[in-house]
Write an enzyme that holds these catalytic residues in place. Structure first.
Site, mmCIF file in Angstrom:
data_model
loop_
_atom_site.group_PDB
_atom_site.id
_atom_site.type_symbol
_atom_site.label_atom_id
_atom_site.label_comp_id
_atom_site.label_asym_id
_atom_site.label_seq_id
_atom_site.Cartn_x
_atom_site.Cartn_y
_atom_site.Cartn_z
ATOM 1 N N LYS A 186 0.838 -1.207 0.000
ATOM 2 C CA LYS A 186 0.000 0.000 0.000
ATOM 3 C C LYS A 186 0.874 1.258 0.000
ATOM 4 O O LYS A 186 0.699 2.153 -0.828
ATOM 5 C CB LYS A 186 -0.936 0.023 1.215
ATOM 6 C CG LYS A 186 -1.930 1.166 1.148
ATOM 7 C CD LYS A 186 -2.566 1.468 2.473
ATOM 8 C CE LYS A 186 -1.792 2.574 3.165
ATOM 9 N NZ LYS A 186 -2.421 3.089 4.387
ATOM 10 N N ASP A 205 -6.487 0.526 0.527
ATOM 11 C CA ASP A 205 -6.607 0.889 1.940
ATOM 12 C C ASP A 205 -8.010 0.511 2.400
ATOM 13 O O ASP A 205 -8.735 -0.210 1.696
ATOM 14 C CB ASP A 205 -6.307 2.384 2.147
ATOM 15 C CG ASP A 205 -7.450 3.258 1.624
ATOM 16 O OD1 ASP A 205 -8.321 2.750 0.885
ATOM 17 O OD2 ASP A 205 -7.479 4.454 1.977
#
Ligand code: SF4
Length: 288
Positions: A186, A205
């Site tokens: 991420k 996310d």
């Protein structure tokens, strides 16, 4: 509250009583304001026929394919109309600042991180300044972002490695970024996409996870698998913007609890199991 006045409650069917007349324009009258390019709404008869009470979950219609290219294209088109130029909300001036801000944003909000980072980067202007710290020295400066002990270790560890292995420059390569302490896909995707404009993957996310599941773009719940699922159906040239658009949508409308479906431009192509208002059938599994 004034005595005797009882706040209105949402209808148990999931339809918001009076929503059409008060919160949403009459769908029989055509596109809603703020829905650029939206197709005309269904007729009144169709609305009542199509409307599935939220509490009465239904299976996906036979032949329905949530990953059909036309549906994906429609989702992307509407997101483009809603959020044409969105980008990362973390304040930063270079790749290192973005990397630090992204590490600090875990389990925190961008607003919270943006309160901390200006003073942090004034105090320690370069990667080398961070590399010269111990994690304990950094802790007080980032305490308010939460999980500050782990984050201190990650930031100082990443700075030391960037100085010792990468000549003080944040690498623009996924494999190299993943060798930095505290950096998973991420964070690496945020830095690569937002700063280096490289689409190596899709940022996943909490917002992207929730909306991808609600829109039936994935059935998975863990980020690496969700990313793989999205990479298969979203065109590569959309990977960076698409993630930002979902993140903004997740903040503004498709919030975790009681999403604002009545105001959502994706409403008539979304079958999420936890919709709060619907003109289409509900697919029970399509939620977190
Ligand atoms: S209709 Fe509701 S659940 Fe679906 S994307 Fe919009 S806000 Fe989210």
């Amino acid at each position: 509250m004034v005595r005797g006045i009882v706040p209105r409650q949402p209808a148990k069917t999931g339809r918001q009583e009076g929503a059409r007349s008060k919160r949403s324009p009459d769908r029989t009258a055509g596109p809603r304001p703020g829905w650029p390019g939206q197709r005309p709404g269904p007729t009144r008869a169709k609305v009542s026929k199509q409307t599935a009470p939220r509490t009465k979950s239904t299976r996906a219609s036979k032949g329905y394919d949530p990953l059909a290219p036309e549906r994906i294209a429609e989702i992307l088109k509407r997101l483009d109309q809603l959020y044409p130029e969105v980008t990362c909300a973390l304040t930063h001036e270079d790749a290192w600042q973005l990397l630090v801000a992204t590490i600090l944003s875990a389990q925190s909000t961008d607003v919270n991180v943006n309160r901390v980072t200006p003073e942090l980067f004034r105090k320690y202007p370069t990667v080398a300044d961070f590399a010269a710290l111990t994690p304990e020295q950094l802790e007080p400066d980032i305490r308010s972002t939460g999980f500050f002990r782990n984050k201190s270790k990650s930031v100082v560890g990443a700075a030391k490695r960037i100085v010792s292995e990468f000549g003080g420059q944040v690498p623009d390569d996924m494999a190299q970024l993943l060798t930095l302490p505290g950096v998973a896909r991420k964070t690496a995707n945020v830095v690569l996409g937002t700063w280096f404009k490289k689409a190596d993957g899709i940022v996943v996310d909490t917002h992207v996870t929730r909306i991808a599941r609600r829109l039936e773009l994935t059935k998975n719940t863990d980020a690496p698998k969700i990313e793989q699922d999205l990479m298969k159906v979203i065109p590569r040239d959309k990977w960076i913007l698409f993630a930002h658009q979902l993140i903004w949508h997740g903040r503004k409308l498709c919030i975790a609890r009681r999403p604002k479906c009545v105001d959502c431009a994706l409403e008539n192509i979304c079958h999420a199991g936890d919709k709060t208002w619907s003109t289409v059938e509900i697919h029970k599994h399509a939620k977190l």
